[in-house]
Design an enzyme around this catalytic site. Structure first.
Site, PDB file in Angstrom:
ATOM      1  N   CYS A 129       0.822  -1.225   0.000  1.00  7.16           N
ATOM      2  CA  CYS A 129       0.000   0.000   0.000  1.00  7.16           C
ATOM      3  C   CYS A 129       0.850   1.267   0.000  1.00  7.16           C
ATOM      4  O   CYS A 129       0.375   2.330   0.415  1.00  7.16           O
ATOM      5  CB  CYS A 129      -0.955   0.016   1.196  1.00  7.16           C
ATOM      6  N   SER A 130       2.094   1.161  -0.453  1.00  8.30           N
ATOM      7  CA  SER A 130       2.997   2.318  -0.506  1.00  8.30           C
ATOM      8  C   SER A 130       3.697   2.361  -1.864  1.00  8.30           C
ATOM      9  O   SER A 130       4.916   2.180  -1.954  1.00  8.30           O
ATOM     10  CB  SER A 130       4.030   2.244   0.623  1.00  8.30           C
TER      11      SER A 130
END
Length: 383
Positions: free
Chosen positions: A338-339
């Site tokens: 999620c980055s």
């Protein structure tokens, strides 16, 4: 099972966490802050005790400006979108940010014509200098992750806050990877808003999050409704924390969080940090010894979190994670975590990485078992 996915959610929890949650459900599962009867008062006592513990742990000026949420994502959304935005306002973030920060910022760009700059640190550069060079007269907010969930890097909040304060902007910190692991002092670090989950380093249950706000920061509530305060008014009350806590809060979860915080207090944050760093160093040294493995993030001589992300050259990270799970009973996380901006920096956007993240109850023996498994998988797939 060897659990090395602590950066996603800590496991196992201290025994007292589940016990406190069961007690809350069975003995005082009333609505805190609403009714005046003894069960509601007992529930409220647990909630307010948790606020006091959080204020002490993070050196916050006001217990009343500590707001409970579902997780760090909802806390960050409230912090970001609760500010009063005007077209052409400017926000600075880093390329290490989680999507819990990036996506609200991108929505502001699209819907309110806000300018967003994501700064990237190259070799020899300092975060504070990069942020200062990017500040403008329109900069309203600087929001940074305290610790990267991909690289394990810890950002220098004190230096960053000194730059931010000179430009009349606010500093919001995403402490999802550091709360309960790295010492955070809102007063000395100049943090205006601090957001974090209860279910990671604080060892509490999922469904708990916190936003801590300095008194001078005005926030528009994203959710309005029943607060148990000023019920005769059609408007949301101005009093804190009720202003940002509409609806029934997660009392059993907060009771569990309280026990997690007490565990952190008893063990000591410095002890916890050193333990997790020791595991990371053992892991990094072992991966380097295997060879043919690319590791991202600070080396073993720098301050870092217990997060180690790597790529075995020639091996798909997802395949590695599946084999570790199915055949070695080791839980890690593969992918972009999620980055995506952080993976752009690391050059791993196309492949993703395997991430092993360590916690309070992990051991050196578990790290050694993991390293042996990685070596066997590499040999079996490539040699």
């Amino acid at each position: 099972m060897i659990y090395f996915d602590q950066a996603a959610s800590s496991f196992p929890k201290p025994v007292g966490v589940a016990e406190a949650m069961v007690e809350a459900v069975q003995l005082f599962a009333a609505n805190p802050g609403r009714s005046g009867h003894q069960l509601a008062r007992q529930a409220n006592e647990v909630v307010e005790k948790t606020r006091k513990k959080l204020a002490l742990l993070f050196h916050h000026e006001s217990e009343r400006h500590i707001v409970f949420s579902l997780n760090a994502t909802t806390a960050l959304n409230q912090a970001i979108e609760g500010l009063m935005w005007e077209p052409h306002d400017h926000i600075i973030a880093t390329q290490l940010e989680h999507n819990a920060v990036r996506r609200p910022l991108e929505r502001l760009k699209k819907e309110k014509n806000i300018h967003v700059t994501y700064v990237q640190k190259d070799s020899g550069q300092e975060w504070a200098e990069l942020i200062e060079a990017t500040m403008t007269e329109h900069t309203k907010l600087v929001i940074v992750t305290h610790g990267s969930n991909v690289t394990g890097e810890i950002l220098p909040l004190k230096e960053i806050s000194e730059v931010v304060s000179e430009h009349n902007a606010l500093l919001c910190v995403d402490a999802s990877q550091t709360a309960g692991i790295v010492d955070i002092n809102m007063a000395t670090m100049g943090i205006d808003m601090l957001a974090f989950p209860g279910h990671k380093g604080l060892m509490g249950p999922q469904g708990t999050g916190v936003l801590m706000v300095k008194k001078h920061v005005a926030l528009r509530p994203l959710i309005v409704g029943g607060t148990g305060d000023a019920s005769e008014s059609p408007e949301q009350p101005e009093t804190w924390p009720e202003r940002l806590e509409s609806g029934t809060i997660n009392t059993p979860g907060i009771a569990g969080l309280l026990k997690g915080i007490e565990t952190i207090h008893d063990m000591g944050i410095k002890t916890i940090y050193e333990h997790e760093k020791k595991l990371a160093i053992r892991c990094i040294d072992g991966l380097n010894a295997i060879g043919g493995i690319e590791i991202v993030g600070p080396d073993t001589h720098q301050e870092r979190l217990g997060v180690v992300s790597f790529l075995v050259k020639g091996v798909d990270p997802h395949e590695m994670a599946i084999i570790l799970d199915n055949h070695y009973h080791v839980a890690v996380r593969a992918g972009l975590h999620c980055s995506p901006l952080a993976h752009q920096v690391c050059g791993s956007s196309e492949t993703g990485l395997v991430r092993a993240s360590f916690g309070l109850y992990n051991t050196l023996d578990e790290v050694d078992t993991f390293l042996s498994a990685v070596a066997e998988i590499k040999e079996g797939l490539l040699e």
